[in-house]
Design a protein around this motif. Structure first.
Motif, PDB file in Angstrom:
ATOM      1  N   SER A 124       0.832  -1.208   0.000  1.00 58.27           N
ATOM      2  CA  SER A 124       0.000   0.000   0.000  1.00 58.27           C
ATOM      3  C   SER A 124       0.863   1.253   0.000  1.00 58.27           C
ATOM      4  N   ASP A 125       1.998   1.167   0.684  1.00 54.63           N
ATOM      5  CA  ASP A 125       2.849   2.349   0.807  1.00 54.63           C
ATOM      6  C   ASP A 125       4.304   1.943   0.566  1.00 54.63           C
ATOM      7  N   GLN A 159      -1.631  -2.417  13.563  1.00 53.64           N
ATOM      8  CA  GLN A 159      -2.672  -2.102  12.591  1.00 53.64           C
ATOM      9  C   GLN A 159      -3.390  -3.385  12.146  1.00 53.64           C
ATOM     10  N   LYS A 179      -3.516  -0.405   4.527  1.00 59.03           N
ATOM     11  CA  LYS A 179      -3.302   0.589   3.473  1.00 59.03           C
ATOM     12  C   LYS A 179      -3.319   2.017   4.022  1.00 59.03           C
ATOM     13  N   ASP A 180      -3.778   2.122   5.252  1.00 64.37           N
ATOM     14  CA  ASP A 180      -3.846   3.433   5.889  1.00 64.37           C
ATOM     15  C   ASP A 180      -2.610   3.709   6.762  1.00 64.37           C
ATOM     16  N   ILE A 181      -1.578   2.850   6.641  1.00 67.80           N
ATOM     17  CA  ILE A 181      -0.444   2.903   7.568  1.00 67.80           C
ATOM     18  C   ILE A 181       0.286   4.242   7.562  1.00 67.80           C
ATOM     19  N   ARG A 182       0.303   4.903   6.408  1.00 63.81           N
ATOM     20  CA  ARG A 182       1.024   6.171   6.292  1.00 63.81           C
ATOM     21  C   ARG A 182       0.573   7.193   7.352  1.00 63.81           C
ATOM     22  N   ARG A 183      -0.725   7.145   7.709  1.00 61.51           N
ATOM     23  CA  ARG A 183      -1.256   8.136   8.650  1.00 61.51           C
ATOM     24  C   ARG A 183      -1.316   7.634  10.089  1.00 61.51           C
ATOM     25  N   GLN A 184      -0.889   6.403  10.296  1.00 66.51           N
ATOM     26  CA  GLN A 184      -0.998   5.815  11.648  1.00 66.51           C
ATOM     27  C   GLN A 184       0.341   5.876  12.389  1.00 66.51           C
ATOM     28  N   GLN A 240      -6.631  -2.758   7.556  1.00 63.08           N
ATOM     29  CA  GLN A 240      -6.408  -1.298   7.529  1.00 63.08           C
ATOM     30  C   GLN A 240      -4.948  -0.927   7.254  1.00 63.08           C
TER      31      GLN A 240
END
Lengths: 198, 391
Positions: B57-58, B234, B240-245, B238
């Motif tokens: 994802s990132d 995580q 794919k949302d790791i950049r903001r976590q 979820q």
């Protein structure tokens, strides 16, 4: 007779004295009280006596000593590879111009990075044999140096290199005359000279 | 005008007022991180899988990639003295300054070769490369500071390779900072690619010589393992949302391993997940571990980056472990590899040396009838002496 040995380069100078620098690995030659020469031009040299030799520390050396157990490689590295100059303070005692030695202060001091040589036996004989110990007054007036130690070291070196015992006796007699009104200094000088003749 | 101290002091007071609350918050996150490290310590395969999923994802995700060792593994200093020839290189540079009278750049590399146990003085080397006229331009324009940094990094590594080629026995080659080549973000992309190829070629040649290569990162500020623990936290759906976590923000690997490693111990070896991972593959793949180079009273956690061929050879890993501790001990209370400090000392260009280079360059150009520029008005104004105050 030995040839002149290069012992360093001039760092800073005044009429009455100068400071020369060398690397630690070059430190074997110079010694306290030795006569050195800074040839400025073809027929003009300034003479001086080494009155102090010192080595400055730096941040790394200070840190290394706290660690203890310094390996030979680290020791050699710091002595031979790092830029840690040894500074030699020299008291000017005369000069030579057109082959004539004078025990007066020179007309002008040596310049930055002039090469400083240890005087050869011939230079030493020539300088000490000229005039009548006129350069002793420069030493006796230099209150910031260890006068008795410098004199004793110088006289011992002249004795060892020129084998001129008569010169040593005359030098001692001259010092007694020069210091007749300064009993404390005379006694310390004679005490140090006692070590020379011992 | 001087600083507006009133504004600064007001802000400092605000910072002071919030210090206790921030510390409590950080302590809570640290406890959480430590707890996660214990919890995931042996679940390395599962964590590796999660990191790989998050990377999809990132791709810019920068974190540790666990191998087989437990996350909280601590390996003692290997027994017995390991003898190897030591090499280190460091560099410094003068970037082109359009405000200066003459446009030039300089890359200076200092290198040192120590033969422990020989009793001999180390050998030191300096290589200075002055860039002028056409040397200062790339296909997209004038060399930027980042491009000069790249040239410096490559010059350091070339020097290491040159010295390593003369070695026959075991050899450890160190550089300061990360092993990977930096600059992809800022420097000219084509330039970076070219230098990256050179870098990889140098690494391969060092591998062929069986040299133990490492990059030493002192006081690392990165959160590579902590970031992997954030990935662990995580839920799989979820990722794919790791950049903001960033639930563990503020917790560093240095703090985490300060709690795990005793004096002389090294951590598990991790793979390096970063944007440059696709560039370093096979035996060149970048890995790292932490090591406590301090003592019982003053722990000092540093990161060591190594290529895979070093990780795969236990003898090389042990050799590196021992060499780093020995080198750091030389420096006493402020542990840092002596050889790296010396390489830095040799490489650094002092301000007076920079001035000398500029003066000689100006002199030569004038003598040869070349065109001379002049210092910009802006720089000239900056160089004016300041007011010395009322006497």
């Amino acid at each position: 007779m030995t040839d002149s040995i290069q012992i360093g380069y001039l760092l800073r100078a005044g009429t009455a004295g100068f400071v020369a620098g060398c690397s630690v690995s070059q430190l074997e030659a110079p010694a306290l009280g030795e006569l050195v020469r800074a040839p400025l031009e073809k027929a003009y040299s300034v003479y001086g006596l080494i009155t102090d030799i010192h080595i400055d520390d730096d941040g790394l050396v200070r840190q290394l000593v706290t660690a203890g157990n310094i390996s030979p490689e680290v020791m050699h590295d710091n002595r031979e590879r790092r830029i840690v100059p040894v500074e030699m303070t020299v008291l000017t005692v005369g000069y030579e111009l057109d082959g004539k030695v004078s025990h007066l202060l020179p007309p002008r001091p040596p310049l930055s990075l002039d090469v400083i040589y240890l005087c050869s036996d011939a230079d030493l004989t020539k300088f000490t044999g000229s005039g009548h110990f006129g350069y002793f007054r420069h030493i006796l007036q230099a209150k910031e140096i260890p006068i008795e130690e410098v004199l004793a070291a110088h006289i011992l070196q002249v004795k060892n290199k020129t084998k001129n015992v008569r010169w040593v006796e005359q030098a001692t007699q001259e010092l007694i005359t020069l210091l007749k009104d300064d009993y404390p200094t005379l006694m310390t000088v004679l005490g140090a000279l006692g070590e020379v003749s011992a | 005008m001087p600083l507006n101290f009133q504004q600064v002091i007001d802000r400092i007071k605000e910072i002071g007022l919030g210090a206790k609350a921030r510390q409590q918050d950080l302590d809570t996150r640290r406890r959480h991180a430590r707890q996660l490290l214990d919890e995931w310590s042996k679940k390395t395969a599962e964590l590796r899988d999660k990191v790989e999923r998050a990377r999809q994802s990132d791709p810019g995700l920068r974190c540790a990639l666990p191998l087989d060792e437990p996350l909280d593994a601590a390996t003692q200093q290997p027994e017995g003295q390991k003898i190897a020839l030591l090499l280190a290189a460091d560099g410094s540079q003068i970037a082109p300054d359009r405000h200066a009278a003459v446009l030039y750049s300089l890359v200076n590399v200092g290198a040192i070769r120590i033969e422990p146990g020989s009793g001999k003085a180390p050998e030191v080397f300096t290589e200075s490369s002055l860039l002028f006229a056409d040397d200062l331009y790339t296909e997209t324009g004038i060399l930027t500071g980042e491009a000069v940094d790249l040239q410096r990094d490559i010059a350091e590594r070339k020097k290491l390779l040159e010295l390593a080629k003369q070695v026959t026995g075991p050899c450890v080659a160190l550089t300061d900072g990360p092993l990977e080549l930096w600059g992809a973000k800022d420097a000219n992309e084509g330039d970076y690619r070219r230098n990256l190829d050179i870098h990889k070629s140098i690494l391969s040649q060092l591998q062929a010589k069986n040299v133990t290569v490492a990059g030493y990162v002192d006081k690392p500020g990165a959160d590579l393992v902590v970031r992997a623990l954030e990935v662990a936290l995580q839920p799989k759906g979820q990722l794919k949302d790791i950049r903001r976590q960033h639930p563990l923000r503020g917790v560093t690997d240095r703090w985490l391993y300060g709690d795990v490693l005793e004096a002389g111990q090294r951590s598990a070896v991790f793979g390096m997940q970063s944007v440059s991972r696709p560039h370093y593959i096979g035996d060149l793949a970048l890995h790292f571990f932490y090591i406590n180079v301090g003592d019982a009273q003053h722990p000092s956690i540093v990161r060591v980056e190594v290529p895979k061929w070093v990780v795969d050879d236990k003898d090389q890993l042990d050799l590196l472990h021992s060499v780093l501790l020995e080198q750091c001990r030389v420096m006493g209370m402020r542990p840092y590899p002596y050889i790296l400090h010396r390489a830095h000392e040799i490489a650094v260009v002092k301000f007076e040396e920079k001035q000398q280079v500029e003066q000689q360059l100006e002199l030569e150009l004038r003598r040869a009838g070349g065109e001379m520029g002049e210092i910009s008005a802006k720089q000239s104004a900056k160089d004016l002496p300041g007011r010395s105050g009322i006497k």
